[in-house]
Design an enzyme around this catalytic site. Structure first.
Site, short mmCIF file in Angstrom:
data_model
loop_
_atom_site.label_atom_id
_atom_site.label_comp_id
_atom_site.label_asym_id
_atom_site.label_seq_id
_atom_site.Cartn_x
_atom_site.Cartn_y
_atom_site.Cartn_z
N PHE A 12 0.75 -1.09 -0.08
CA PHE A 12 -0.14 0.00 0.17
C PHE A 12 0.66 1.27 0.09
N ILE A 13 1.82 1.46 0.92
CA ILE A 13 2.27 2.72 1.09
C ILE A 13 3.67 2.69 0.33
N THR A 38 3.94 -10.90 -1.11
CA THR A 38 2.99 -11.89 -0.15
C THR A 38 1.58 -11.43 -0.50
N ILE A 62 13.18 -10.11 1.91
CA ILE A 62 14.10 -9.56 2.61
C ILE A 62 15.01 -10.29 3.58
N SER A 87 2.47 -6.15 8.05
CA SER A 87 1.77 -5.03 8.69
C SER A 87 0.39 -4.86 9.41
N THR A 136 6.01 3.00 12.82
CA THR A 136 4.75 3.02 13.32
C THR A 136 4.87 3.77 14.57
N GLU A 138 2.73 2.62 16.60
CA GLU A 138 2.27 1.87 17.59
C GLU A 138 3.22 1.38 18.61
N TYR A 163 2.82 -7.31 16.47
CA TYR A 163 3.09 -6.51 15.28
C TYR A 163 3.94 -5.34 15.75
N SER A 164 3.42 -4.60 16.74
CA SER A 164 4.12 -3.54 17.21
C SER A 164 5.44 -3.77 18.08
N LYS A 167 7.80 -4.29 15.23
CA LYS A 167 8.20 -3.10 14.68
C LYS A 167 9.30 -2.35 15.67
N ASN A 262 -13.14 5.14 15.84
CA ASN A 262 -13.38 4.31 14.74
C ASN A 262 -14.93 4.33 14.49
N HIS A 301 -6.56 -4.47 22.49
CA HIS A 301 -6.74 -3.48 21.65
C HIS A 301 -6.09 -2.11 22.22
P1 NAD Z 1 1.39 -3.70 3.35
O1 NAD Z 1 1.26 -4.78 4.15
O2 NAD Z 1 0.45 -2.99 2.29
O3 NAD Z 1 2.60 -3.85 2.12
C1 NAD Z 1 3.89 -4.61 2.91
C2 NAD Z 1 4.84 -5.03 1.53
O4 NAD Z 1 5.68 -5.81 1.98
C3 NAD Z 1 3.98 -6.04 0.65
O5 NAD Z 1 4.37 -5.58 -0.84
C4 NAD Z 1 4.57 -7.20 0.93
O6 NAD Z 1 4.77 -8.03 -0.19
C5 NAD Z 1 6.06 -6.76 1.28
N1 NAD Z 1 6.73 -8.08 2.04
C6 NAD Z 1 6.15 -8.46 3.04
N2 NAD Z 1 7.13 -9.33 3.72
C7 NAD Z 1 8.25 -9.24 2.76
C8 NAD Z 1 9.59 -10.00 2.65
N3 NAD Z 1 9.81 -10.86 3.71
N4 NAD Z 1 10.39 -9.74 1.85
C9 NAD Z 1 9.95 -8.59 0.80
N5 NAD Z 1 8.77 -8.05 0.75
C10 NAD Z 1 7.61 -8.50 1.90
O7 NAD Z 1 2.03 -2.56 4.53
P2 NAD Z 1 1.77 -1.01 4.22
O8 NAD Z 1 0.58 -0.65 5.05
O9 NAD Z 1 2.06 -0.42 2.91
O10 NAD Z 1 3.02 -0.69 5.46
C11 NAD Z 1 4.44 -0.33 4.79
C12 NAD Z 1 5.29 -0.12 6.12
O11 NAD Z 1 4.62 1.08 6.71
C13 NAD Z 1 5.33 -1.11 7.18
O12 NAD Z 1 6.86 -1.24 7.69
C14 NAD Z 1 4.50 -0.60 8.28
O13 NAD Z 1 4.93 -0.99 9.41
C15 NAD Z 1 4.45 0.87 8.06
N6 NAD Z 1 3.38 1.67 8.53
C16 NAD Z 1 2.17 1.48 8.13
C17 NAD Z 1 1.04 2.27 8.41
C18 NAD Z 1 -0.30 1.96 8.10
O14 NAD Z 1 -1.31 2.43 8.31
N7 NAD Z 1 -0.46 1.18 6.97
C19 NAD Z 1 1.24 3.30 9.26
C20 NAD Z 1 2.80 3.64 9.80
C21 NAD Z 1 3.83 2.77 9.35
O1 DAU Z 2 -0.97 3.42 13.67
C1 DAU Z 2 -0.44 2.91 12.64
C2 DAU Z 2 -0.80 1.63 12.33
O2 DAU Z 2 -1.93 1.65 11.75
C3 DAU Z 2 0.06 0.66 11.45
O3 DAU Z 2 1.53 0.62 11.85
C4 DAU Z 2 -0.23 -0.62 11.04
O4 DAU Z 2 0.29 -1.15 9.90
C5 DAU Z 2 -1.64 -0.40 10.36
O5 DAU Z 2 -2.31 -1.56 10.06
C6 DAU Z 2 -2.56 0.42 11.35
O6 DAU Z 2 -2.85 -0.22 12.41
P1 DAU Z 2 -4.53 -0.20 13.26
O7 DAU Z 2 -4.60 -1.53 13.88
O8 DAU Z 2 -4.42 0.94 13.94
O9 DAU Z 2 -5.37 -0.32 11.94
P2 DAU Z 2 -6.27 -1.33 11.38
O10 DAU Z 2 -7.19 -0.59 10.24
O11 DAU Z 2 -6.44 -2.81 11.49
O12 DAU Z 2 -7.67 -0.78 12.70
C7 DAU Z 2 -8.11 0.46 12.98
C8 DAU Z 2 -8.98 0.52 13.98
O13 DAU Z 2 -9.98 0.02 13.57
C9 DAU Z 2 -8.42 -0.43 15.37
O14 DAU Z 2 -8.79 0.40 16.42
C10 DAU Z 2 -9.18 -1.63 15.17
C11 DAU Z 2 -10.52 -1.37 14.38
N1 DAU Z 2 -11.10 -2.24 13.74
C12 DAU Z 2 -10.45 -2.67 12.52
C13 DAU Z 2 -10.85 -3.53 11.66
C14 DAU Z 2 -10.06 -4.22 10.46
C15 DAU Z 2 -12.37 -2.51 13.57
O15 DAU Z 2 -13.40 -1.99 14.32
N2 DAU Z 2 -13.07 -3.40 12.79
C16 DAU Z 2 -12.13 -3.97 11.63
O16 DAU Z 2 -12.83 -4.67 11.15
#
Ligand code: NAD
Ligand code: DAU
Length: 368
Positions: A12-13, A38, A62, A87, A136, A138, A163-164, A167, A262, A301
């Site tokens: 995604f990012i 993945t 990686i 993630s 993150t 978290e 997860y956290s 990280k 939420n 949570h």
């Molecule tokens: P994502 O799950 O959408 O993407 C992760 C990517 O990493 C995927 O393309 C996957 O194929 C690849 N990957 C996973 N395992 C791998 C491995 N062993 N080798 C090579 N590639 C691999 O994640 P995202 O939401 O895009 O998050 C990206 C980064 O940003 C992460 O490090 C996450 O912790 C951090 N982050 C995410 C958020 C959020 O809200 N999504 C917020 C803050 C930080």
């Molecule tokens: O804060 C940064 C983090 O945000 C990133 O590091 C993570 O990669 C990313 O997945 C995200 O984590 P959260 O756990 O906060 O995100 P998520 O979208 O899974 O959930 C957001 C909030 O919504 C959380 O309080 C749980 C709640 N939730 C989530 C899902 C999937 C629900 O209530 N129902 C749901 O079905």
């Protein structure tokens, strides 16, 4: 020409970052994207850049030291931007080990290979080399429900989910490289992102997708957990700005002071969908609050996240540009225009995941 090694660029990012970087720098940079593809990695996210001469995709894990060191050996890498990770918090609660492997071991491999490639005989590093570790908020744990409590760069780490914790461990590894070897790195800790290409296991795309299909909208616990939402383009712009203007060896928190419960997020999405669906669209009949269903809470949570972005604003000059009301509409429009993307990512494995994650979850009430 500067060469970036981006890990996790098919996620995604990472894919938003690659689009942003080509949009900003065009042919002045080269990007090598290494991704294991993945369930979360999708090359469809990068269709419009795949034929560029200054873009290369390498399918590799990686954790595979041989494959990663080969990339460094074959290319003069100037910058590493390390996104690749497992993630999703809910998945980490079910299956922590893969999080430790990818997030901790994978980061160690990336650091080690970059260090080996960039280190000079006297132990210093080649001029201009930089490693950015994407992390993150978290890692800081959970905040009380107090509008004046925020995460700062100095807040002690207190991760709760696997997860956290993974990280946080990866962040500490990066810090150890900076402290021990003076390795040229930065860490960014960002709040919750939303926007195009987000996999529908995360709250916002899951709610949009379920609502459009008339499926229940699962709210964990009382729905009052707070997250600090940032449009993904603001995050990737911040990452670039930190590498351009930030001080090496520093951590920067990234967040836009956009805290919402939420349940508020879900109501805003429903309202925006009602407003944006065409007048004659049959889905208008069921895209309603009746779909909201309270389910058993996520284990451990975290209650509230909120970033204080004071340091990145003062030192780097970064500010969020997209307000939530605008960002959520852009996101919904993107999902409307990319229905096939959603169909493709939700076919096959996603359905199994959804049934496992939500099928066994006790329902604890309807819309309340
Ligand atoms: P994502 O799950 O959408 O993407 C992760 C990517 O990493 C995927 O393309 C996957 O194929 C690849 N990957 C996973 N395992 C791998 C491995 N062993 N080798 C090579 N590639 C691999 O994640 P995202 O939401 O895009 O998050 C990206 C980064 O940003 C992460 O490090 C996450 O912790 C951090 N982050 C995410 C958020 C959020 O809200 N999504 C917020 C803050 C930080
Ligand atoms: O804060 C940064 C983090 O945000 C990133 O590091 C993570 O990669 C990313 O997945 C995200 O984590 P959260 O756990 O906060 O995100 P998520 O979208 O899974 O959930 C957001 C909030 O919504 C959380 O309080 C749980 C709640 N939730 C989530 C899902 C999937 C629900 O209530 N129902 C749901 O079905």
């Amino acid at each position: 020409m500067r060469t970036y090694l981006v890990t996790g660029g098919a996620g995604f990012i990472g894919s938003n970052y690659i689009h942003y970087m080509f949009g900003k720098y065009g042919d002045r940079i080269r990007i090598i994207n290494v991704d294991a593809l993945t369930y979360a990695g999708n090359l469809e996210n990068l269709k419009d850049v795949e034929n560029r001469e200054n873009y290369t995709f390498v399918k590799a894990d990686i954790c595979d030291k041989g494959a990663i060191s080969e990339i460094f050996a074959q290319n003069e890498i100037d910058r590493v931007v390390h996104f690749a990770a497992e993630s999703h918090v809910d998945r980490s609660i079910r299956d922590p080990e893969v999080f430790v492997r990818t997030n901790v071991l994978g980061t160690a491999v990336m650091l080690n290979c970059a260090k080996a490639a960039w280190e000079l005989p006297d132990g210093s590093f080649q001029e201009g080399k930089k490693f950015l570790h994407v992390s993150t908020d978290e890692v800081y744990g959970s905040l009380p429900e107090d509008d004046n409590a925020f995460f700062y760069e100095t807040t002690p780490y207190d991760p709760h989910s696997p997860y956290s914790a993974s990280k946080a461990s990866s962040d500490l590894l990066v810090k150890s490289y900076m402290d021990t070897y003076h390795f040229p790195a930065n860490i960014t800790n960002c709040s919750n992102n939303y926007g195009p290409y987000q996999f529908p296991e995360k709250l916002i795309p899951l709610i949009i997708n379920n609502a459009l299909q008339g499926k229940k909208l699962p709210v964990y616990g009382d729905g009052r957990n707070v997250r600090d939402w940032l449009f993904v383009e603001d995050h990737v712009r911040a990452i670039d700005m930190v590498q351009e203007k930030g001080r090496l060896f520093e951590t920067y928190n990234i967040g836009g002071h956009n805290e919402k419960q939420n349940i508020e997020i879900i109501r805003i999405i429903l309202e925006a969908l009602q407003e944006m669906l065409p007048a004659n669209d049959p889905r208008r009949a069921y895209v309603k609050e009746d779909l909201i269903t309270y389910v058993e809470d996520r284990k451990g949570h975290d209650r509230r996240y909120a970033i204080a972005p004071d340091k990145i604003r003062a030192e780097v000059g970064w500010e969020p540009e997209t307000m939530f009301q605008e960002g959520i509409r852009k996101t919904i429009r993107w999902f409307f225009e990319n229905e096939d993307w959603m169909k493709n990512v939700t076919s096959g494995g996603y359905q199994k995941y959804y049934d496992e994650m939500y099928g066994g979850r006790k329902q604890i009430g309807e819309n309340r």
